[in-house]
Design a protein around this motif. Sequence first.
Motif, PDB file in Angstrom:
ATOM      1  N   ALA A 297       0.830  -1.205   0.000  1.00  0.00           N
ATOM      2  CA  ALA A 297       0.000   0.000   0.000  1.00  0.00           C
ATOM      3  C   ALA A 297       0.863   1.254   0.000  1.00  0.00           C
ATOM      4  O   ALA A 297       0.578   2.218  -0.726  1.00  0.00           O
ATOM      5  CB  ALA A 297      -0.923  -0.002   1.221  1.00  0.00           C
ATOM      6  N   VAL A 298       1.921   1.268   0.793  1.00  0.00           N
ATOM      7  CA  VAL A 298       2.801   2.437   0.841  1.00  0.00           C
ATOM      8  C   VAL A 298       3.477   2.654  -0.509  1.00  0.00           C
ATOM      9  O   VAL A 298       3.555   3.789  -1.012  1.00  0.00           O
ATOM     10  CB  VAL A 298       3.852   2.264   1.956  1.00  0.00           C
ATOM     11  N   ARG A 299       3.963   1.583  -1.131  1.00  0.00           N
ATOM     12  CA  ARG A 299       4.586   1.716  -2.453  1.00  0.00           C
ATOM     13  C   ARG A 299       3.590   2.253  -3.472  1.00  0.00           C
ATOM     14  O   ARG A 299       3.945   3.084  -4.323  1.00  0.00           O
ATOM     15  CB  ARG A 299       5.136   0.362  -2.921  1.00  0.00           C
ATOM     16  N   SER A 300       2.351   1.797  -3.391  1.00  0.00           N
ATOM     17  CA  SER A 300       1.333   2.245  -4.344  1.00  0.00           C
ATOM     18  C   SER A 300       1.007   3.718  -4.154  1.00  0.00           C
ATOM     19  O   SER A 300       0.840   4.453  -5.138  1.00  0.00           O
ATOM     20  CB  SER A 300       0.062   1.407  -4.169  1.00  0.00           C
ATOM     21  N   VAL A 301       0.934   4.164  -2.922  1.00  0.00           N
ATOM     22  CA  VAL A 301       0.638   5.576  -2.656  1.00  0.00           C
ATOM     23  C   VAL A 301       1.775   6.463  -3.146  1.00  0.00           C
ATOM     24  O   VAL A 301       1.556   7.499  -3.783  1.00  0.00           O
ATOM     25  CB  VAL A 301       0.379   5.790  -1.152  1.00  0.00           C
TER      26      VAL A 301
END
Length: 340
Positions: A297-301
């Motif tokens: 999720a952090v990488r996607s954001v």
Amino acid sequence: MIGFVSRRLATALVQLVGLALVVFFAIRLLPADPVARLVGLNASRDAYLTAQRSLGLDRPVAEQFGSYLGVLPGSSGLLQGDFGRSWVTGDPVAQEIGRVLPITLELITVSFVLAFLVSVPLGMICAIRPGGAADRATFAYSLFAGSQPEFWWGLLFIFVFFAELGWAPAPLGRLDPMSTPPAVVTGFITVDSLLAGNMAAFRDGVHHLMLPVLTKVFVLSGPIVKMVRQNMVRVMASDYVLFAQASGLTPGRIARIALKNALAPALTLLGVLYGYILGGAVLIETVFSLGGIGSYAVRSVLAFDYPAIQAVVLVIAAVSLLVYLVLDLLHAALDPRLVG
């Protein structure tokens, strides 16, 4: 019971539809340009427009939403179980989430089961003798465990149990780099190892789960103990328990009756904590190099990967709603009046 479950499922479906609507439009209101992030700030105008068309961002927002849902002719979207493709990797988002979600679910589920098994007996012991030595020690422990963030405890446990004592493996993932992973069936290393009969991988997986699970249990058991203890004290002072004591029932039987009525609020707390920990698991995953859905999720954001962000939010919400449904069924088993 069928009607009870049907009502809960219908409510969950409405919530997911509303969440999909909110998330889709909310991320497009952010002051971010995913096209510029993808092609670079020095890209030509033609390259920018080409990338914009390839991502579908040149169309009106309403048309983008219809394509996202899969209601437009020839489109495939949520209604067909398709989250789209990642704008960064080009792979199907559902496939990527299928790889990372079991990592987080295994960690959190094992941690919650162990925390519950530890916390309920401790809470009962504290409730039997309020103010006693066990009660004061448990209160101090829960206050101490909750006074620091969980990633700090994880780093401390790595220092103590890996660097100093050598009892735990290095925090380098789910398995030793030299181990042969089992064939993926459920995505849970422990379960897949047992299904494949690979006991070496099972032992290695349990060994690598030791420190992250210990960290989670250490932090989670504090509030659960306090919740069970407070509810047990309240229930033990109720009229029906006093009547049971006056009737000569054994302390063990009285404790079982009281525990059944004290567990409902604790189960509610478990559901809230499960959803909260599932959405915020990135810190522990980073400390122990697990690469679960929190890290994804952090990488996607950071990459402005809209399809991945939307899918992560919906998947986490769906898992949380499923947990709430299971807890509702457990509540109904403890108190059949809820079904009516």
